[in-house]
Design an enzyme around this catalytic site. Structure first.
Site, PDB file in Angstrom:
ATOM      1  N   ASP A  65      63.694  83.599  26.638  1.00 27.15           N
ATOM      2  CA  ASP A  65      63.214  83.083  25.665  1.00 27.15           C
ATOM      3  C   ASP A  65      61.916  83.732  25.353  1.00 27.15           C
ATOM      4  O   ASP A  65      61.248  84.149  26.273  1.00 27.15           O
ATOM      5  CB  ASP A  65      63.038  81.654  25.652  1.00 27.15           C
ATOM      6  CG  ASP A  65      62.163  80.959  24.396  1.00 27.15           C
ATOM      7  OD1 ASP A  65      63.034  81.475  22.975  1.00 27.15           O
ATOM      8  OD2 ASP A  65      61.034  80.667  24.633  1.00 27.15           O
TER       9      ASP A  65
ATOM     10  N   ASP B 247      61.404  77.341  28.536  1.00 31.43           N
ATOM     11  CA  ASP B 247      60.077  76.589  28.736  1.00 31.43           C
ATOM     12  C   ASP B 247      60.846  75.272  29.210  1.00 31.43           C
ATOM     13  O   ASP B 247      60.141  74.161  29.437  1.00 31.43           O
ATOM     14  CB  ASP B 247      59.381  76.373  27.126  1.00 31.43           C
ATOM     15  CG  ASP B 247      60.057  75.847  26.365  1.00 31.43           C
ATOM     16  OD1 ASP B 247      61.179  75.377  26.419  1.00 31.43           O
ATOM     17  OD2 ASP B 247      59.112  75.820  25.065  1.00 31.43           O
TER      18      ASP B 247
ATOM     19  N   ASP C 198      64.592  74.814  24.721  1.00 32.32           N
ATOM     20  CA  ASP C 198      65.725  75.619  25.315  1.00 32.32           C
ATOM     21  C   ASP C 198      66.700  74.845  26.154  1.00 32.32           C
ATOM     22  O   ASP C 198      67.418  75.512  26.860  1.00 32.32           O
ATOM     23  CB  ASP C 198      65.173  76.971  25.914  1.00 32.32           C
ATOM     24  CG  ASP C 198      64.186  77.623  25.179  1.00 32.32           C
ATOM     25  OD1 ASP C 198      64.528  78.003  24.093  1.00 32.32           O
ATOM     26  OD2 ASP C 198      62.903  78.134  25.742  1.00 32.32           O
TER      27      ASP C 198
END
Length: 744
Positions: free
Chosen positions: A438, A638, A642
């Site tokens: 991410d 994190d 996510d």
């Protein structure tokens, strides 16, 4: 501002583990001496009514029992295990699954004493047995061998005899049975020869086998205790007492008595008793025990503080927010202990083999004796070969192969701030082909700031920012917060926004002082009829080329300006991607940003592929698409927004700090926010799994080769005893190399 995390629906959070339909129990196991013991206890527990699964770990001396029936009586399980000669002690629900350090220390001391007594007795026996001439043939020499071997057999070797007798009373057998039968056979045969026959004696075989096995057991106890120190060391990190403020007084109380909401005073040099947030004071706190980072972290009112971290300078007042098993340290301990209790598929195969191993070996030894006696007419040689078969067949190495490696690997990981959820994670990690990052908060710092305000002709910069900030004041997205905060800082109080509306992943709009203001992506504004001036569009594209996130602002039929927000890359992002490439992994970045901005970021760090303009709800689908294309995917995020993608990936790696780690949604959790932990975690997991395979390969290979050699008479019982001890010690020593693991 576009809210890329679904403004009109709550942001995803780590999935709460489903309410279990089964209960589980943990027991400390007493009396195990080898892997076959663990397999037998596991099989016995698994057969009990109400038990759906049982797992017994030889190295940790812990049994985990999953119950299909909540009403199953633990006493019945303990009774069933008592009947086969072992003992279970219930562990408290919050207790970590780790063996008793005092019990292991006692075992180490016991075997050390037996070694000290045994070697001065065994060496003269071996010396006398070496001479077939004048000294060795003297009657006094053989009687001396008997006198020296007797305390060896019945004191140094007493634990083997005691356990073998205990197993026999319950109609079972284990490794001690093999040792007891083998050494007693050599001792009693030699005594009979001395008293009645006058032939060859084998006192030296019994004597040296026993002291060599004592050395092996001592080193094994020492090494497995060292491997298990990881959890015990974590438990020792916690503070023992807390200074709390109650009724205006400072009271020293045990940490166990701290309640949520208590105000705790923490002086310089003291440990913070439990998790909380700072209400008064400022200081630097050493969080290295939690994050692996040596640099102290500044704490001011409002900052979170984790229990067991050390206050290094100023005095702090901390309000307790979590106590007992809910603290970050307790969760770490629980996660590491759960990982250490697991077994790989290969170890489960080893357990099944160990369960039938001892009876098979006894049968092989009997067959060996009969073959030599009936076929070769040499019962003495048959006895020696049978003793060698009994001694050399060691299931201990099979039982230790996986758990000691896991204990060492997960313990080392905990010290590095890496939490490995279980052995199945190690199995999956070795197959990873692609790592998906991410962007925001993972590759980047996640701390955006407003860098540019571009107003169209006829629009004032201040008014543009003021109206955009008023709309974004109700946004939950980090970029929306940045715009609102910058607007307040530059223009003062913001006007109220009414009739707030959001289009998930595209933008927001609201009525500001009678004017409908829209903030979001270019596409959203053009779709609603807000035209973008050519000059402004070109300048916006230039900002996007620089890697900035551009937000369009419009009202009254036209786009009135753009705002640019930038997030900086983490310092070591480029280095981490390069390290992943060096170990043969492809790297993908997934983000809600537009493709141009995402490509700029990817180019800076050397990422192979970019998945841009992906809504949070679509990240899981993107991971699935990569898997469908044949990739084995590790997802790095994190652990909060996510979470669905972390769960869907073959390996979920959550990056967090302190109490914010999302343990439930990840397989590997990096307590520190250091991105370098991703490559370190993958390499440590692969190294640990490789060590497990090496251990099992050695253990299986040793038995496959050694037993036929012993049965054929090519392996002296003394050498067999030394080889058996070396087998277990080598497995443990190989595992302990993980404690020195350093990522390079």
């Amino acid at each position: 501002m576009t809210n890329r995390t679904m403004i009109d629906t709550p942001s995803p959070t780590p999935p709460t583990p489903p309410t279990p339909t089964t209960a589980s129990l943990e027991f400390a196991v007493h009396g195990m001496t080898c892997g076959s013991c663990a397999a037998r206890i596991q099989r016995t527990l698994g057969r009990q009514d109400g038990v759906s699964a049982a797992e017994v770990n030889f190295a940790t001396r812990v049994a985990h029992v999953t119950l299909a029936d909540h009403h199953t009586d633990p006493d019945e399980l303990q009774s069933a295990v008592d009947k086969i000669g072992y003992r279970l002690t219930p562990l408290a629900p919050a207790a970590p699954a780790v063996s008793d350090g005092d019990e292991q220390a006692a075992a180490q001391r016991s075997w050390l004493r037996r070694m000290i007594v045994g070697w001065p007795l065994a060496l003269p026996v071996a010396y006398l047995a070496m001479f077939s001439g004048s000294i060795g043939s003297q009657p006094w020499a053989r009687w001396t061998e008997l006198a020296l071997t007797t305390p060896l057999q019945f004191y140094v070797g007493w634990p083997f005899l005691r356990e073998a007798a205990r197993r026999a009373r319950h109609g079972t057998a284990n490794m001690d049975t093999l040792i007891a039968i083998g050494t007693l056979a050599a001792y009693l045969f030699s005594t009979a020869q001395l008293l009645f026959g006058g032939g060859d004696t084998y006192f030296e075989s019994a004597a040296l086998i026993i002291v060599l096995l004592a050395v092996g057991r001592y080193v094994e106890a020492l090494a497995t205790g060292r491997a298990g120190n990881a959890i015990r060391a974590l438990l020792e990190l916690g503070a023992k007492q807390a200074r709390v403020l109650r009724d205006g007084l400072e009271l020293m109380i045990p940490v166990a008595e701290v309640r949520i909401g208590d105000l705790m005073r923490v002086r310089p040099g003291e440990k913070i008793p439990t998790d909380g947030h700072v209400t008064d004071g400022s200081s630097a706190v050493d969080e290295s025990m939690l994050t692996g980072e040596s640099m102290p972290v500044d704490k001011t009112p409002g900052a979170k503080a984790a229990g067991a971290t050390v206050n290094t300078s100023g005095a702090l007042t901390v309000a307790a927010t979590a106590v007992g098993s809910d603290t970050a340290l307790a969760q770490i301990v629980a996660m590491v202990s759960a990982a250490q209790a697991g077994k790989s598929r290969a170890q489960r195969l080893a357990d099944r083999i160990s369960a039938v191993f001892v009876p098979v070996v006894i049968a092989l030894a009997a067959a060996t004796f009969l073959a030599w006696w009936l076929g070769g007419h040499d019962p003495v040689a048959g006895l020696v070969a049978a003793v060698a078969v009994l001694i050399v067949a060691c299931p201990c190495a099979l039982g230790l192969a996986t758990p000691v490696a896991i204990m060492a690997g997960t313990g080392r990981g905990a010290k590095l701030g890496i939490l490995i959820k279980g052995v199945e994670v190690l199995e999956r990690t070795r197959n990873i082909t692609t790592v998906v990052f991410d962007k925001t908060g993972t590759l980047t710092r996640g701390e955006m700031s407003l860098t540019t305000v571009l107003a169209a002709a006829g629009t004032d910069d201040t008014e543009l920012l003021r109206r955009a900030g008023a709309v974004e004041a109700d946004s939950e997205h980090p970029i929306g917060h940045v715009i609102a905060a910058a607007a307040r800082q530059r223009t003062g109080d913001l006007p109220p926004a009414r009739d707030f509306a959001a289009v998930a992943g595209h933008g927001v709009r609201a009525d500001v002082e009678g004017t409908v203001v829209t903030v979001g992506r270019r596409g959203m504004l053009t779709e609603t009829g807000l035209a973008v001036p050519d000059g402004l569009d070109q300048r916006a594209q230039g900002l996007e080329t620089e890697g900035r996130t551009v937000v369009f602002v419009g009202w009254d039929g036209a786009v009135r300006g753009v705002l640019a927000v930038a997030d900086t890359l983490k310092d070591n992002a480029t280095e981490v991607v390069a390290r992943l490439h060096r170990i043969g992994l492809k790297v993908v970045m997934i983000t809600g940003d537009n493709a141009r901005t995402a490509q700029v970021v990817a180019a800076k760090v050397g990422i192979d592929r970019v998945l841009a303009e992906v809504l949070p709800s679509e990240k899981q689908a993107e991971v699935s698409a990569l898997q469908a294309a044949g990739e084995v995917v590790a997802m790095v995020g994190d652990g909060i927004n996510d979470a669905p993608a972390l769960v869907r990936a073959d390996l979920g790696i959550a990056i967090g700090t302190g109490t914010d780690v999302a343990i439930e949604s990840s397989d590997l959790t990096l307590i520190s926010g250091d991105l370098g932990g991703v490559a370190t975690a993958i390499r440590l997991s692969r190294r640990t799994y490789r060590t497990i395979l090496q251990n099992l390969g050695w253990a299986f290979g040793y038995n496959v080769l050694a037993i036929p050699l012993a049965a054929s008479g090519l392996l002296n019982p003394i050498i067999a005893g030394a080889a058996m001890g070396f087998s277990s010690v080598s497995v443990v020593a190989n595992s302990l190399r993980l404690l020195r693991f350093r990522d390079k």
